[in-house]
Design a protein around this motif. Structure first.
Motif, PDB file in Angstrom:
ATOM      1  N   LEU A  80       0.811  -1.221   0.000  1.00 20.71           N
ATOM      2  CA  LEU A  80       0.000   0.000   0.000  1.00 20.71           C
ATOM      3  C   LEU A  80       0.846   1.274   0.000  1.00 20.71           C
ATOM      4  O   LEU A  80       0.487   2.261  -0.640  1.00 20.71           O
ATOM      5  N   PHE A  81       1.959   1.268   0.710  1.00 21.81           N
ATOM      6  CA  PHE A  81       2.686   2.518   0.950  1.00 21.81           C
ATOM      7  C   PHE A  81       4.155   2.498   0.533  1.00 21.81           C
ATOM      8  O   PHE A  81       4.816   3.531   0.620  1.00 21.81           O
ATOM      9  N   GLY A  82       4.675   1.367   0.061  1.00 20.25           N
ATOM     10  CA  GLY A  82       6.107   1.277  -0.183  1.00 20.25           C
ATOM     11  C   GLY A  82       6.522   1.052  -1.618  1.00 20.25           C
ATOM     12  O   GLY A  82       7.694   0.731  -1.876  1.00 20.25           O
ATOM     13  N   ARG A  83       5.604   1.239  -2.542  1.00 26.24           N
ATOM     14  CA  ARG A  83       5.937   0.996  -3.950  1.00 26.24           C
ATOM     15  C   ARG A  83       5.609   2.220  -4.805  1.00 26.24           C
ATOM     16  O   ARG A  83       5.102   2.098  -5.915  1.00 26.24           O
ATOM     17  N   PHE A  84       5.882   3.375  -4.260  1.00 24.73           N
ATOM     18  CA  PHE A  84       5.527   4.610  -4.948  1.00 24.73           C
ATOM     19  C   PHE A  84       6.616   4.990  -5.959  1.00 24.73           C
ATOM     20  O   PHE A  84       7.785   5.085  -5.597  1.00 24.73           O
ATOM     21  N   PRO A  85       6.223   5.263  -7.194  1.00 24.90           N
ATOM     22  CA  PRO A  85       7.169   5.663  -8.239  1.00 24.90           C
ATOM     23  C   PRO A  85       7.410   7.169  -8.218  1.00 24.90           C
ATOM     24  O   PRO A  85       6.805   7.891  -7.417  1.00 24.90           O
ATOM     25  N   PRO A  86       8.270   7.691  -9.095  1.00 28.79           N
ATOM     26  CA  PRO A  86       8.417   9.142  -9.232  1.00 28.79           C
ATOM     27  C   PRO A  86       7.085   9.789  -9.590  1.00 28.79           C
ATOM     28  O   PRO A  86       6.209   9.161 -10.188  1.00 28.79           O
ATOM     29  N   LEU A  87       6.945  11.056  -9.217  1.00 29.21           N
ATOM     30  CA  LEU A  87       5.685  11.787  -9.384  1.00 29.21           C
ATOM     31  C   LEU A  87       5.924  13.089 -10.132  1.00 29.21           C
ATOM     32  O   LEU A  87       6.864  13.824  -9.830  1.00 29.21           O
ATOM     33  N   GLU A  88       5.062  13.358 -11.113  1.00 24.99           N
ATOM     34  CA  GLU A  88       5.063  14.643 -11.816  1.00 24.99           C
ATOM     35  C   GLU A  88       3.692  15.288 -11.626  1.00 24.99           C
ATOM     36  O   GLU A  88       2.669  14.633 -11.815  1.00 24.99           O
ATOM     37  N   THR A  89       3.675  16.583 -11.265  1.00 29.18           N
ATOM     38  CA  THR A  89       2.413  17.275 -10.956  1.00 29.18           C
ATOM     39  C   THR A  89       2.316  18.597 -11.726  1.00 29.18           C
ATOM     40  O   THR A  89       2.219  19.667 -11.109  1.00 29.18           O
ATOM     41  N   PRO A  90       2.311  18.565 -13.058  1.00 32.11           N
ATOM     42  CA  PRO A  90       2.337  19.816 -13.824  1.00 32.11           C
ATOM     43  C   PRO A  90       1.138  20.720 -13.580  1.00 32.11           C
ATOM     44  O   PRO A  90       1.285  21.948 -13.546  1.00 32.11           O
ATOM     45  N   PHE A  91      -0.082  20.155 -13.400  1.00 32.22           N
ATOM     46  CA  PHE A  91      -1.255  20.994 -13.157  1.00 32.22           C
ATOM     47  C   PHE A  91      -1.084  21.786 -11.860  1.00 32.22           C
ATOM     48  O   PHE A  91      -1.337  22.992 -11.804  1.00 32.22           O
ATOM     49  N   ALA A  92      -0.664  21.083 -10.799  1.00 28.07           N
ATOM     50  CA  ALA A  92      -0.496  21.738  -9.499  1.00 28.07           C
ATOM     51  C   ALA A  92       0.660  22.727  -9.522  1.00 28.07           C
ATOM     52  O   ALA A  92       0.574  23.810  -8.936  1.00 28.07           O
ATOM     53  N   ASP A  93       1.741  22.359 -10.185  1.00 25.63           N
ATOM     54  CA  ASP A  93       2.901  23.257 -10.275  1.00 25.63           C
ATOM     55  C   ASP A  93       2.513  24.571 -10.950  1.00 25.63           C
ATOM     56  O   ASP A  93       2.934  25.656 -10.528  1.00 25.63           O
ATOM     57  N   GLU A  94       1.712  24.465 -12.001  1.00 26.02           N
ATOM     58  CA  GLU A  94       1.359  25.634 -12.799  1.00 26.02           C
ATOM     59  C   GLU A  94       0.586  26.674 -12.001  1.00 26.02           C
ATOM     60  O   GLU A  94       0.730  27.882 -12.234  1.00 26.02           O
ATOM     61  N   VAL A  95      -0.233  26.209 -11.047  1.00 30.16           N
ATOM     62  CA  VAL A  95      -1.042  27.166 -10.271  1.00 30.16           C
ATOM     63  C   VAL A  95      -0.431  27.497  -8.917  1.00 30.16           C
ATOM     64  O   VAL A  95      -1.062  28.176  -8.101  1.00 30.16           O
ATOM     65  N   GLY A  96       0.793  27.011  -8.653  1.00 30.65           N
ATOM     66  CA  GLY A  96       1.523  27.490  -7.491  1.00 30.65           C
ATOM     67  C   GLY A  96       1.588  26.610  -6.266  1.00 30.65           C
ATOM     68  O   GLY A  96       2.074  27.049  -5.220  1.00 30.65           O
TER      69      GLY A  96
END
Length: 322
Positions: free
Chosen positions: A290-306
């Motif tokens: 559940l919690f230990g197999r997280f891959p890299p994350l990209e968040t362009p929508f959130a980044d764009e609005v700050g």
């Protein structure tokens, strides 16, 4: 401005309420009334602010639609922080309770927003605390286009909330923003039903020089943010202009991805002690899945609005226990 917080007695809710009481504003708007809802409260916050601000604190059952309508209909609302939820482990054990709070109460709040908008023409901002639990099974990279495959009812409930908030926003009944929160560190020890509590426990225990048995392997990777970072993003979530939201109302918040070994190293650096000798690893297959197999994350929508993450892991650990 009238601000409502549901789940106001929770870990994040208390911090958010205290932040608003200390600052007295959301964005550039002065808060004149703060309404706090939860099943029960550890202590009263009324009168704890030196600002000219009316605080109401209500112990209530969020599944009681009529009570919500009667109580919240007395004053128009400007900003709603909907933080109340039945988390993962507890929602798995009690299906009806999980649905009544995670789905039914969310719909009741949306209907109250719709009524307010249609009756007085004032559309409230609703900031919904969604969760990265919506992703469930993840590919090698998670981004804004990643399919949602929740592994628990909690994640499925959050998807329902996101979809309905998008739809009510599309129809002009609410100005909704769903923020997918990662793990928030470091929570105080408590029986909350959250299976990810060990991520908080490891920081707190090692910082005190105590031994700790980690239920994930040293190489297991997860995502998390500090409580101050989450509060900053929640405040930004209400203040960002609606015109900047474009087609989406759902944002996966930027967060840090790290292994448990990297977390231990950061704790040692921040607290200037050799904590590696205090940790043993006994992986629990369910917890690690559940919690230990997280891959890299990209968040362009959130980044764009700050929206922003902590910056680095040392900063996260430093801010996690204040």
């Amino acid at each position: 401005m009238h601000v409502l917080i549901t789940g106001a007695n929770g870990f994040v809710g208390q911090a958010l309420a205290n932040y608003i009481l200390s600052q007295g504003c959301v964005g550039e708007s002065k808060v004149s009334r703060l309404t706090l809802l939860d099943r029960q409260f550890d202590k009263a916050v009324v009168g704890s602010s030196s600002l000219d601000l009316v605080v109401e604190q209500h112990s209530c059952d969020l599944a009681d639609d009529q009570w919500l309508k009667d109580t919240l209909g007395r004053f128009s609302m400007d900003v709603i922080y909907h933080l109340a939820s039945i988390p993962g482990g507890m929602a798995e054990k009690n299906d009806q309770l999980g649905r009544s709070v995670n789905i039914d109460a969310t719909m009741a709040l949306l209907d109250i927003c719709k009524t307010q908008t249609e009756s007085i023409g004032h559309k409230p901002v609703l900031v919904f605390a969604s969760s990265i639990a919506v992703f469930g099974i993840m590919p090698d990279l998670v981004n804004d286009d990643t399919p949602l495959k929740p592994q628990m009812s909690y994640g499925a409930h959050k998807i329902v909330g996101e979809v309905m908030i998008n739809d009510f926003s599309r129809r002009g009944w609410v100005d909704g923003r769903s923020l997918r929160l990662p793990g928030v560190l470091a929570r105080p020890p408590a029986e909350t039903g959250q299976l990810s509590a060990f991520l908080s426990d490891i920081i707190r225990e090692l910082s005190l020089g105590h031994t700790f048995v980690c239920p994930m392997s040293a190489q297991a990777k997860t995502w998390a943010s500090s409580l101050p970072n989450i509060i900053e993003n929640l405040m930004h979530g209400a203040a960002v202009e609606e015109s900047k939201l474009k087609a989406t109302r759902t944002f996966t918040l930027p967060t840090l991805c790290f292994s448990m070994a990297e977390m231990v190293d950061a704790i040692g650096t921040v607290y200037q002690q050799n904590v590696k000798e205090l940790v043993s690893y006994e992986p629990n297959p369910m917890i690690e899945n559940l919690f230990g197999r997280f891959p890299p994350l990209e968040t362009p929508f959130a980044d764009e609005v700050g929206f922003k993450h902590d910056g680095d892991l040392n900063k996260l650990v430093e801010r996690a226990v204040l």
